[in-house]
Enzyme design. Structure first.
Site, short mmCIF file in Angstrom:
data_model
loop_
_atom_site.label_atom_id
_atom_site.label_comp_id
_atom_site.label_asym_id
_atom_site.label_seq_id
_atom_site.Cartn_x
_atom_site.Cartn_y
_atom_site.Cartn_z
N GLY A 438 0.98 -1.21 -0.03
CA GLY A 438 0.05 -0.06 0.07
C GLY A 438 0.78 1.36 0.04
O GLY A 438 2.20 1.24 -0.15
N ASP A 554 -14.54 3.95 5.42
CA ASP A 554 -14.14 3.38 4.38
C ASP A 554 -14.26 1.80 4.17
O ASP A 554 -13.65 1.02 3.79
CB ASP A 554 -12.43 3.40 4.37
#
Ligand code: ACK
Length: 752
Positions: A438, A554
């Site tokens: 990420g 999220d």
């Protein structure tokens, strides 16, 4: 002469006129003596007083003082006066003088059936077999077979086969499976099967049998039903015993719960001083069924409780067991004690002087560790010091923390994590491969070594090199948030590595990775029930988070992880994630970065994130799951998504999506956030759907936008217009807009 089927031959009379001569008779052919046949011959030469008789043997009947054979199709099973009888149904005699009739092909006579009984055959399969799953139990009900084979002695046998998803084939259910009232020879047409494994596919075969089923070489016919169990926590640990009690330690022993409902990962031992549970309690983890709790006060009464944990969560705590630690015995006389005290005081003074001197000259010494820097302690027969959990529990409800603590509300940055995370020594982690990356660094797969235990597979998130102090703090905030959660559908934190320059977050390893990728690679391979089971897990995790007051912001299938048993767990917490890590997040005009396709309109427009906006995102996750990882709103731009949602359009039901599920999605996407269901309602709707699989039969693909089902207590909306079904693959933009459904709450009809 023949009398009573006995033949008497000529005899000489007696000399005396009054004398009688006794003569024995002989049974005629194919007959046998019943009582010895006799007659008397008088002086006048007459036969007098016949006594006794003969009867025709089996297979013969009497006809004019003789015994003749039974004809074809007739039989006589025993000697006697009776005549030959016609063969019973489905039987025949192959030759004259039959003593019994043979059964026709495929017909049988049970051992206890008399020869006069008709020949019978095994029954057909039971019919209308239905199942209703409740957690890890299933109730099966069926109707008797249409063809009972001509008998009334029908019973039923159940065959249970377990079909692990990973195995690809089925195997016999384990011995722990419980059948109520029993597995075989059931008289009534229903059965409860309990102690099944959670989240598992099962196949049940119900066969009807009668008295001749064992005689038939043909396989038995059965009704079959396939089910998937739901997840369930282990049952309560019932038996807990004290093995030994010392002054400062107590050894306990307990039995594995009767229904583990999965592999027991660990046991949690909760203990506290009697009557002081409200003030503080401690917990200890053990992987075996015994543990020694040490660091206790002497002469004090403690209460102990044990519970088991599986990947589906924790079971109920056992009954409390009280143990009193031993009282300390004075071993020294007063003079010795005075000497010891004096020596100790002198020693302490010298030590203090040394420390002061050392601090002045040498600065910080590594030997002095911050008391908060707790190491990870695992129990395997040996006891670590008791770990006291953070307090502030509301009275009466200790095990569940009520509110989660925002890391940035702590005065001292980085301190928040300390209370909720465990420091792991880097040497205990063995990284084996990189499984993803990420913005903030790599995600690796590896093993965590826990002393005295088998290595545990873990996922390790490592912060990339060259980070700023703020990035490090934001990165570790994920751990301090995650560390506050304890739920089977929330990814579990194992600990952190923060010593030196390192910054790593260690979590449980989820074999199937993130939900969106997982579904994309298994397109169309799950039953609706399995998909609903996954969503139920996500919903339960979100219910837990919203109960704690935590807003995820999220929630998306990419942020849900799936383990080897298809259990879904919500992941991705922390301060940096929406801002930096999520590739789907876009900058809004207000400056924030938001995952547009998953976010409620009010949160996009005003940044008013709430559990209700998480519910909106959950609706989108439902859509992603039912569409096997399809991208919500396909290739529409973020700007088009915002405006079409604002205009009242909603995503249509994916192909084959049950109507009730699409309705639940539409409920989650209510424009007015106060009208959206809460996660507790969502979970109970999903539970209801799981319990009644027939409610999932009606699909919404033909009649796309539908009036709400009565599943949720919401006001009735005007019925929206029906739309044609759309293909699974994403249509282009113009088409995509066409497929979108109007929000039934604000736009009763579709305008293209
Ligand atoms: O879809 P994946 O294989 O699952 O790729 C992503 C990648 O790391 C970047 O996030 C995987 N991942 C993250 N956390 C875990 C975990 N706890 N267990 C297994 N895989 C994980 C995720």
């Amino acid at each position: 002469m023949v009398r009573n089927l006995a033949a008497f031959s000529e005899a000489v009379t007696g000399a005396d006129s009054s004398s009688l001569v006794e003569v024995r008779g002989q049974c005629v052919r194919h007959s046998e003596e019943r009582d010895t046949p006799k007659m008397y011959c008088s002086a006048e030469g007459e036969w007098l007083v016949p006594i006794g008789k003969c009867v025709c043997s089996a297979g013969y009947e009497e006809r004019r003082d003789a015994c003749v054979a039974c004809e074809l199709g007739f039989y006589k099973s025993a000697p006697g006066d009776q005549l030959c009888a016609r063969c019973p149904p489905h039987s025949h005699s192959a030759a004259p003088a039959a003593q019994a009739c043979r059964c026709d092909l495929s017909y049988f006579r049970a051992a206890l059936d008399p020869p006069s009984a008709a020949c019978t055959r095994p029954p057909s399969a039971p019919v209308n077999l239905i199942s209703s799953v409740n957690g890890t139990s299933v109730t099966l009900e069926w109707a008797p077979p249409l063809d009972r084979g001509g008998r009334s002695d029908i019973t039923y046998n159940a065959v249970c086969r377990r079909c692990p998803w990973a195995l690809g084939h089925c195997e016999t259910c384990g011995g722990s499976t419980r059948f109520v009232p029993q597995q075989t020879s059931l008289v009534q047409a229903s059965l409860l099967v309990a102690n099944l494994l959670a989240h598992m596919n099962y196949s049940f075969w119900i066969e009807a049998v009668n008295g001749v089923s064992d005689l038939s070489p043909e396989p038995r016919r059965a009704a079959v039903v396939n089910i998937t169990t739901n997840q369930a926590a282990p049952s309560q640990v019932v038996v807990i015993r004290q093995e030994r009690a010392g002054q400062t330690s107590v050894s306990l022993l307990w039995q594995e719960p009767e229904q583990p409902n999965g592999i027991i990962l660990e046991y949690e031992i909760k203990y506290y001083e009697k009557d002081k549970e409200m003030q503080s309690y401690s917990t200890l983890k053990a992987v075996t069924t015994r543990a020694t709790v040490s660091g206790l006060k002497p002469g004090t009464r403690y209460v102990f409780q044990v519970r088991a944990r599986t990947s589906a969560g924790c079971g109920r705590f056992s009954q409390a067991m009280e143990v009193e630690t031993g009282k300390p015995r004075p071993r020294y006389d007063t003079r010795t004690i005075v000497w010891i005290c004096l020596t100790l005081i002198t020693g302490l003074v010298v030590l203090l002087l040394l420390v002061i001197c050392k601090k002045r000259h040498c600065g910080y010494s590594k030997a002095f560790q911050h008391s908060d820097e707790e190491k990870m302690h695992y129990q395997n027969g040996q006891a670590p010091p008791p770990v006291f959990l953070p307090l502030h529990h509301p009275p009466g409800k200790i095990p569940e923390p009520q509110f989660y603590a925002e890391p940035h509300t702590y005065e001292e940055p980085g301190r928040a994590g300390r209370g909720f995370t465990r420091e792991i020594e880097a040497s205990r982690i063995h990284i084996e491969k990189i499984i993803g990356s990420g913005e903030s660094g790599e995600v690796c797969y590896g093993h965590l070594q826990v002393p005295g235990q088998r290595d545990m597979p873990v996922a390790i998130k490592a912060l990339k090199a060259g980070y700023t102090e703020r990035q490090r703090r934001d990165f570790l905030s994920e751990a301090s948030i995650m560390g506050q959660f304890d739920h089977p559908n929330i990814i579990r934190l194992e600990g952190v590595v923060t010593r030196g320059q390192l910054a790593m977050i260690v979590t449980e390893y989820m074999e199937n990775g993130s939900l969106d990728t997982f579904l994309r690679t298994h397109d169309g391979q799950f039953t609706i029930m399995q998909l609903v089971g996954m969503l139920r897990g996500v919903g339960a995790g979100m219910r837990y988070l919203s109960d704690l007051g935590y807003v995820h912001r999220d929630l998306a299938a990419r942020n849900v992880l799936v383990d080897g048993n298809l259990v879904c767990k919500v992941s991705d917490f922390g301060l940096s994630r929406v801002l930096e890590d999520d590739p789907d997040a876009a900058y809004t005009t207000t400056g924030g970065k938001i995952p547009i396709r998953w976010t409620a309109p009010e949160a996009i427009a005003f940044r008013t994130f709430s559990s209700a906006s998480d519910v909106w995102s959950f609706g989108v996750v439902m859509w992603e799951v039912l569409a096997y990882g399809e991208r919500p709103y396909w290739n529409m731009t973020n700007r088009d998504v915002i405006s079409s949602v604002e205009e009242g359009y909603r995503l249509p039901a994916p192909m084959g999506c049950p109507r009730a599920l699409h309705q639940l999605m539409l409920d989650c996407w209510h424009k007015d956030r106060a009208q959206r269901p809460r996660f507790s309602q969502i979970v109970s709707v999903l539970d209801t759907l799981i319990r009644s699989p027939e409610s999932l039969r009606a699909t919404a693909t033909v009649n796309r936008c539908l009036a709400p089902t009565p599943a949720l207590p919401t006001p009735a909306p005007p019925a929206p217009a029906a739309l044609p079904a759309c293909p699974r693959q994403g249509p282009d933009l113009v088409q995509a807009l066409g497929w979108l459904c109007p929000d039934p709450w604000t736009r009763p009809s579709l305008v293209l």
